[in-house]
Design a protein around this motif. Sequence first.
Motif, PDB file in Angstrom:
ATOM      1  N   GLY A 104       0.863  -1.121  -0.028  1.00 59.68           N
ATOM      2  CA  GLY A 104      -0.049  -0.021   0.133  1.00 59.68           C
ATOM      3  C   GLY A 104       0.822   1.311  -0.143  1.00 59.68           C
ATOM      4  N   LEU A 105       0.404   2.287  -0.194  1.00 63.50           N
ATOM      5  CA  LEU A 105       1.053   3.703  -0.287  1.00 63.50           C
ATOM      6  C   LEU A 105       1.820   3.927   0.734  1.00 63.50           C
ATOM      7  N   GLU A 106       1.284   4.061   1.959  1.00 60.65           N
ATOM      8  CA  GLU A 106       1.728   4.457   3.483  1.00 60.65           C
ATOM      9  C   GLU A 106       3.365   3.639   3.228  1.00 60.65           C
ATOM     10  N   TYR A 107       3.195   2.161   3.285  1.00 60.58           N
ATOM     11  CA  TYR A 107       4.054   1.388   3.347  1.00 60.58           C
ATOM     12  C   TYR A 107       5.157   1.515   2.315  1.00 60.58           C
ATOM     13  N   ARG A 108       4.640   1.836   1.205  1.00 60.18           N
ATOM     14  CA  ARG A 108       5.761   1.994  -0.042  1.00 60.18           C
ATOM     15  C   ARG A 108       6.355   3.443   0.381  1.00 60.18           C
ATOM     16  N   PHE A 109       5.883   4.332   0.601  1.00 59.32           N
ATOM     17  CA  PHE A 109       6.577   5.875   0.921  1.00 59.32           C
ATOM     18  C   PHE A 109       7.554   5.690   2.074  1.00 59.32           C
ATOM     19  N   VAL A 110       7.130   5.309   3.215  1.00 62.41           N
ATOM     20  CA  VAL A 110       7.840   5.058   4.440  1.00 62.41           C
ATOM     21  C   VAL A 110       9.020   4.177   4.136  1.00 62.41           C
ATOM     22  N   ASN A 111       8.637   2.965   3.441  1.00 62.08           N
ATOM     23  CA  ASN A 111      10.098   2.335   2.927  1.00 62.08           C
ATOM     24  C   ASN A 111      11.015   3.086   2.151  1.00 62.08           C
ATOM     25  N   ARG A 112      10.595   3.703   1.240  1.00 63.50           N
ATOM     26  CA  ARG A 112      11.386   4.705   0.391  1.00 63.50           C
ATOM     27  C   ARG A 112      12.072   5.542   1.219  1.00 63.50           C
ATOM     28  N   TYR A 113      11.616   6.235   2.194  1.00 64.79           N
ATOM     29  CA  TYR A 113      12.195   6.964   3.265  1.00 64.79           C
ATOM     30  C   TYR A 113      13.267   6.349   3.924  1.00 64.79           C
ATOM     31  N   LEU A 114      12.851   5.012   4.463  1.00 68.00           N
ATOM     32  CA  LEU A 114      13.787   4.315   5.338  1.00 68.00           C
ATOM     33  C   LEU A 114      15.020   3.651   4.334  1.00 68.00           C
ATOM     34  N   GLU A 115      14.778   3.530   3.179  1.00 69.18           N
ATOM     35  CA  GLU A 115      16.082   3.244   2.169  1.00 69.18           C
ATOM     36  C   GLU A 115      16.917   4.596   1.953  1.00 69.18           C
ATOM     37  N   GLY A 116      16.415   5.741   2.357  1.00 74.44           N
ATOM     38  CA  GLY A 116      17.224   6.992   2.013  1.00 74.44           C
ATOM     39  C   GLY A 116      16.930   7.475   0.684  1.00 74.44           C
ATOM     40  N   ASN A 117      15.846   6.921   0.126  1.00 72.54           N
ATOM     41  CA  ASN A 117      15.703   7.514  -1.284  1.00 72.54           C
ATOM     42  C   ASN A 117      14.883   8.925  -1.333  1.00 72.54           C
ATOM     43  N   LEU A 118      14.224   9.087   0.073  1.00 73.86           N
ATOM     44  CA  LEU A 118      13.334  10.391   0.088  1.00 73.86           C
ATOM     45  C   LEU A 118      13.792  10.963   1.400  1.00 73.86           C
ATOM     46  N   THR A 119      13.895  12.247   1.808  1.00 71.05           N
ATOM     47  CA  THR A 119      13.874  12.837   2.965  1.00 71.05           C
ATOM     48  C   THR A 119      12.412  12.621   3.616  1.00 71.05           C
ATOM     49  N   LYS A 120      12.176  12.919   5.156  1.00 73.14           N
ATOM     50  CA  LYS A 120      10.951  12.827   5.675  1.00 73.14           C
ATOM     51  C   LYS A 120       9.882  13.676   5.096  1.00 73.14           C
ATOM     52  N   ALA A 121      10.422  14.965   4.656  1.00 71.36           N
ATOM     53  CA  ALA A 121       9.355  16.001   3.980  1.00 71.36           C
ATOM     54  C   ALA A 121       9.015  15.593   2.911  1.00 71.36           C
ATOM     55  N   GLN A 122      10.039  15.101   1.911  1.00 69.88           N
ATOM     56  CA  GLN A 122       9.457  14.407   0.580  1.00 69.88           C
ATOM     57  C   GLN A 122       8.636  13.443   0.603  1.00 69.88           C
ATOM     58  N   MET A 123       8.947  12.342   1.648  1.00 74.83           N
ATOM     59  CA  MET A 123       7.935  11.216   1.795  1.00 74.83           C
ATOM     60  C   MET A 123       6.690  11.822   2.143  1.00 74.83           C
ATOM     61  N   VAL A 124       6.531  12.657   2.979  1.00 68.23           N
ATOM     62  CA  VAL A 124       5.017  13.261   3.565  1.00 68.23           C
ATOM     63  C   VAL A 124       4.340  13.911   2.325  1.00 68.23           C
ATOM     64  N   GLU A 125       5.078  14.611   1.595  1.00 63.39           N
ATOM     65  CA  GLU A 125       4.875  15.494   0.650  1.00 63.39           C
ATOM     66  C   GLU A 125       4.022  14.530  -0.750  1.00 63.39           C
ATOM     67  N   GLU A 126       5.211  13.529  -0.970  1.00 61.45           N
ATOM     68  CA  GLU A 126       4.759  12.739  -2.132  1.00 61.45           C
ATOM     69  C   GLU A 126       3.610  11.775  -1.689  1.00 61.45           C
ATOM     70  N   LEU A 127       3.548  11.406  -0.511  1.00 60.15           N
ATOM     71  CA  LEU A 127       2.443  10.424   0.194  1.00 60.15           C
ATOM     72  C   LEU A 127       1.225  11.108   0.023  1.00 60.15           C
ATOM     73  N   GLU A 128       1.101  12.357   0.712  1.00 54.88           N
ATOM     74  CA  GLU A 128      -0.155  12.908   0.395  1.00 54.88           C
ATOM     75  C   GLU A 128      -0.468  13.089  -1.001  1.00 54.88           C
ATOM     76  N   ARG A 129       0.173  13.482  -2.026  1.00 61.30           N
ATOM     77  CA  ARG A 129      -0.070  13.674  -3.389  1.00 61.30           C
ATOM     78  C   ARG A 129      -0.802  12.281  -3.776  1.00 61.30           C
ATOM     79  N   ALA A 130       0.212  11.276  -3.554  1.00 61.66           N
ATOM     80  CA  ALA A 130      -0.540   9.811  -4.082  1.00 61.66           C
ATOM     81  C   ALA A 130      -1.976   9.412  -3.385  1.00 61.66           C
ATOM     82  N   ILE A 131      -1.947   9.733  -1.990  1.00 60.22           N
ATOM     83  CA  ILE A 131      -3.429   9.528  -1.411  1.00 60.22           C
ATOM     84  C   ILE A 131      -4.335  10.189  -2.243  1.00 60.22           C
ATOM     85  N   LEU A 132      -4.210  11.287  -2.472  1.00 62.24           N
ATOM     86  CA  LEU A 132      -5.163  12.118  -3.073  1.00 62.24           C
ATOM     87  C   LEU A 132      -5.508  11.852  -4.410  1.00 62.24           C
TER      88      LEU A 132
END
Length: 152
Positions: A88-116
């Motif tokens: 799911g979206l939340e797991y996907r984006f949090v995992n990308r954050y934990l892998e170092g592919n996104l900053t926390k701010a990017q994760m939140v912003e991209e996840l909000e957009r993906a959910i919308l």
Amino acid sequence: HIDRYNKHRLIRALEIINATKKPVPSREEALQKKSAYDILKLGITLPPEKLRTNIRKRLHARLRQGMIAEVARLRKNGVGSRRLEGLGLEYRFVNRYLEGNLTKAQMVEELERAILNYVKRQMTWFKRDGGIGWIRTATEAEKAVSAFLRTR
């Protein structure tokens, strides 16, 4: 009629066949089947800004409740990135954050957009169902339910 390359649907179809000893009905057959019950379907329409606010609040609440720690725990227990991408979206984006592919701010912003975007696709799907009565308020819901019950 099932896509032979869709492993999940094939497995589900086999489970249905095994349990019922009957072929899986086509989507058209399933939609045409008349329910034994009278059904009232209501959909809630929110103004776009209210929808965005609700999504943001829910996401931030989920993060405060430990979503990042949950995904970190799953990773520690051997759940791979590929599997997390599919949960799911939340797991996907949090995992990308934990892998170092996104900053926390990017994760939140991209996840909000993906959910919308996901919500928009859901609304497109539901609006094709002519049996849904769309409401905006609790008062409209009460009126719709009262009218439905009066006709029963």
